[in-house]
Structures are given as C-alpha cells and as structure tokens.
Design a protein around this motif. Structure first.
Motif, PDB file in Angstrom:
ATOM      1  N   PRO A  59       0.914  -1.050   0.013  1.00 37.73           N
ATOM      2  CA  PRO A  59      -0.179  -0.139  -0.159  1.00 37.73           C
ATOM      3  C   PRO A  59       0.851   0.996  -0.094  1.00 37.73           C
ATOM      4  O   PRO A  59       1.956   1.379   0.638  1.00 37.73           O
ATOM      5  CB  PRO A  59      -0.983  -0.010   1.379  1.00 37.73           C
ATOM      6  CG  PRO A  59      -0.694  -1.511   1.713  1.00 37.73           C
ATOM      7  CD  PRO A  59       0.463  -1.972   1.260  1.00 37.73           C
ATOM      8  N   ALA A  64      -1.962  -0.938   6.565  1.00 37.42           N
ATOM      9  CA  ALA A  64      -2.999  -1.849   6.408  1.00 37.42           C
ATOM     10  C   ALA A  64      -4.659  -1.391   6.365  1.00 37.42           C
ATOM     11  O   ALA A  64      -4.660   0.012   7.257  1.00 37.42           O
ATOM     12  CB  ALA A  64      -2.984  -2.987   7.268  1.00 37.42           C
ATOM     13  N   LYS A  65      -5.545  -1.780   5.795  1.00 40.36           N
ATOM     14  CA  LYS A  65      -6.946  -1.185   6.226  1.00 40.36           C
ATOM     15  C   LYS A  65      -7.272  -1.905   7.388  1.00 40.36           C
ATOM     16  O   LYS A  65      -6.506  -2.578   8.065  1.00 40.36           O
ATOM     17  CB  LYS A  65      -7.896  -2.049   5.144  1.00 40.36           C
ATOM     18  CG  LYS A  65      -7.216  -1.701   3.688  1.00 40.36           C
ATOM     19  CD  LYS A  65      -8.257  -2.571   2.837  1.00 40.36           C
ATOM     20  CE  LYS A  65      -7.814  -2.574   1.113  1.00 40.36           C
ATOM     21  NZ  LYS A  65      -8.734  -3.276   0.126  1.00 40.36           N
ATOM     22  N   LEU A  68      -8.690  -6.589   6.888  1.00 35.72           N
ATOM     23  CA  LEU A  68      -8.030  -7.191   5.971  1.00 35.72           C
ATOM     24  C   LEU A  68      -8.949  -8.293   5.353  1.00 35.72           C
ATOM     25  O   LEU A  68      -8.853  -9.189   6.204  1.00 35.72           O
ATOM     26  CB  LEU A  68      -6.744  -7.478   5.750  1.00 35.72           C
ATOM     27  CG  LEU A  68      -5.738  -6.079   6.344  1.00 35.72           C
ATOM     28  CD1 LEU A  68      -4.430  -6.509   6.449  1.00 35.72           C
ATOM     29  CD2 LEU A  68      -5.673  -4.984   5.380  1.00 35.72           C
ATOM     30  N   ASP A  73      -3.394  -8.899   1.047  1.00 34.91           N
ATOM     31  CA  ASP A  73      -3.224  -7.679   1.635  1.00 34.91           C
ATOM     32  C   ASP A  73      -2.286  -7.791   3.016  1.00 34.91           C
ATOM     33  O   ASP A  73      -1.594  -6.818   3.355  1.00 34.91           O
ATOM     34  CB  ASP A  73      -4.471  -7.148   1.966  1.00 34.91           C
ATOM     35  CG  ASP A  73      -5.149  -6.688   0.702  1.00 34.91           C
ATOM     36  OD1 ASP A  73      -4.590  -6.669  -0.413  1.00 34.91           O
ATOM     37  OD2 ASP A  73      -6.584  -6.458   0.871  1.00 34.91           O
ATOM     38  N   HIS A  77       1.335  -5.999   3.648  1.00 40.21           N
ATOM     39  CA  HIS A  77       1.457  -5.091   4.739  1.00 40.21           C
ATOM     40  C   HIS A  77       2.681  -5.362   5.738  1.00 40.21           C
ATOM     41  O   HIS A  77       3.627  -4.667   6.167  1.00 40.21           O
ATOM     42  CB  HIS A  77       0.080  -4.841   5.729  1.00 40.21           C
ATOM     43  CG  HIS A  77       0.607  -4.011   6.877  1.00 40.21           C
ATOM     44  ND1 HIS A  77       0.410  -2.555   6.688  1.00 40.21           N
ATOM     45  CD2 HIS A  77       0.382  -4.325   8.059  1.00 40.21           C
ATOM     46  CE1 HIS A  77       0.696  -1.975   7.910  1.00 40.21           C
ATOM     47  NE2 HIS A  77       0.472  -2.991   8.775  1.00 40.21           N
TER      48      HIS A  77
END
Length: 264
Positions: A59, A64-65, A68, A73, A77
């Motif tokens: 990203p 990170a979101k 996830l 993802d 990260h």
C-alpha cells in the motif's frame, strides 16, 4: 555474542534443563541444529528462485486497512513494515473461541518462507497445524517448553515448501512450562530464524501475552466472515493493545480459495 549464548541474559538453575540451554551436550546439539538450518536455508533460497508468482503490491501509505479480507493484503503490509530492526515474529490468533485461524497461519508462514527467509511456524494451541500438514502433533512446542524434548525431536519440514514447523505437542506438557523458560525459547528461536509465525487460539494468545509483548511485529486477529465491520472488531483491536505491536484484523472468506496440501 554467539547464537544461543543465552545464559548471559540470566542462567537457569544448575539442576534445571531445557532445550536451548548451552551448557554441556545441549550446546553441541544446538550447534548441529544451526548447521542443519543453514542447509535448509539454502533450500529455501533455491525454492524462492524457482517461484514466479507475483508479489502483492505494498500500500502506498504503508498502512493496512482496518480489516483485511485478503491474505495477500496482510502479506503486503508485512513486507511494507520489514524494517531490519523490527521484531521478526507475527502472532496469528483466533479472535473468537469458535474460529480456526490455522489456515491463515499456514498460508502466511509458507509465503514468508518463500521470500528467501528461513521461517518457522510454531503451533502454540490445540494442535490444528500438524494434521493439516501431515505432521504428528507430539512431541512439539509443549514438550520443548517443559524440557522433555529437544529441537531435534520437534522441528519438521513442510512437504510443500522449505517452511520449518514446530507442532503443538500435548496439552498436559504445556501446563508445566514457566514464563522464564518460554521467554528463553522465543529468544533462541529469534536468533535462528529470519521470521517466526506463531499460531494460537484466543485463550492461549492472551495467556502468552506477558511473554510475547514486545517480541512481535504484528498480531493478526482472525475474525469470522461478516464480522469485520461490526463493533466487535473494534473491541478486538482494543483488547490486543497489550501486545505492544501493530494489530491487524483479517476477516475470513466464506470460501477458502487455496489449499494446504497437494494431496488433499
């Protein structure tokens, strides 16, 4: 300081024995173990050079979101935070008692081992890892922690990748482990391996928190499908603050689109 020269950090009692203690014959056993690890690392590098799978992009902001939904993802990260001085361990744990996080732990560990790293997957919980990889449960980490087994007896190599695996062992043996002994084992493993993936259920993860706090790069809490946007996800994040590291949440998919063993 040589690898496993741990007594300088606080020697065990003279009548106490454990794998990883460098006195006498145990030191020779660990030196042999390290030599074999070098050979297995060479295998890992050769395996990585043959892989052609694309690496998930990092990203742009390095974060990170909040939750996830993809293991790719999660891996991206982890790569984005791979600072040389960062702790080299991640705890993959179930956020709820009914959740099985072993699939996620295996996937992450296998990917880490393919990234030209000597990686170990350590099962701290009910023995879910071993059966999925065709590895006997015992002896394992519980016996290592109790001092009744050595590294040579518990370390296995994954059939599909260069990943090394330490199964859970018998629960009765784990009850005998002392926090000081556990801390020394994690220190020893950190000196041997480039990366550690620890797998635990919720109860075990919190039981180990005093020992693991400050030793982890990330805690990945695995949520049930549909739970990622609920208030319970925020509660999980708050509960994990005591681990003193980055906390990531992963929501399980309703379908797992990857497999663990080619023979499965």
């Amino acid at each position: 300081m040589k690898p496993f020269d741990l007594p300088k950090r606080g020697a065990l009692a003279a009548n106490e024995t454990m794998p990883g203690h460098v006195a006498g014959g145990a030191a020779n056993d660990l030196r042999s173990y390290l030599q074999r690890s070098v050979v297995l690392r060479s295998r890992a590098l050769a395996e990585a050079s043959r892989r052609s799978e694309p690496i998930a992009p990092v990203p742009a902001n390095g974060r990170a979101k909040s939750t996830l939904s993809s293991i790719d993802d999660v891996l991206a990260h982890l790569r984005s935070r791979a600072a040389p001085d960062a702790p080299r361990a991640i705890l993959v744990m179930a956020a709820r008692t009914e959740i099985d996080a072993s699939h996620e732990a295996i996937r992450i560990a296998r990917e880490q081992s393919a990234d030209q790293r000597l990686c170990v997957l350590v099962d701290l919980t009910h023995g879910a890892i071993g059966p999925k990889l065709g590895i006997r449960r015992s002896p394992g980490f519980a016996e290592l922690a109790a001092g009744s087994a050595g590294f040579d007896e518990i370390v296995h190599v994954d059939d599909e990748t260069p990943l090394q695996v330490i199964p859970a062992g018998q629960a009765a043996a784990k009850q005998e482990a002392k926090p000081e002994r556990l801390a020394r084992i994690f220190e020893a493993l950190a000196q041997v391996y480039h990366f550690m993936v620890l797998h635990a259920d919720r109860e075990t993860a919190f039981n180990y928190q005093p020992v693991l706090a400050g030793r982890l790069r990330t805690v990945l809490a695995v949520l049930a499908s549909g739970e990622g946007k609920s208030r319970s996800a925020e509660q999980v994040s708050a509960e994990l603050a005591g681990f003193a590291c980055t906390v990531m949440l992963h929501e399980q998919s309703t379908e797992r689109r990857w497999f663990l063993r080619r023979s499965a």
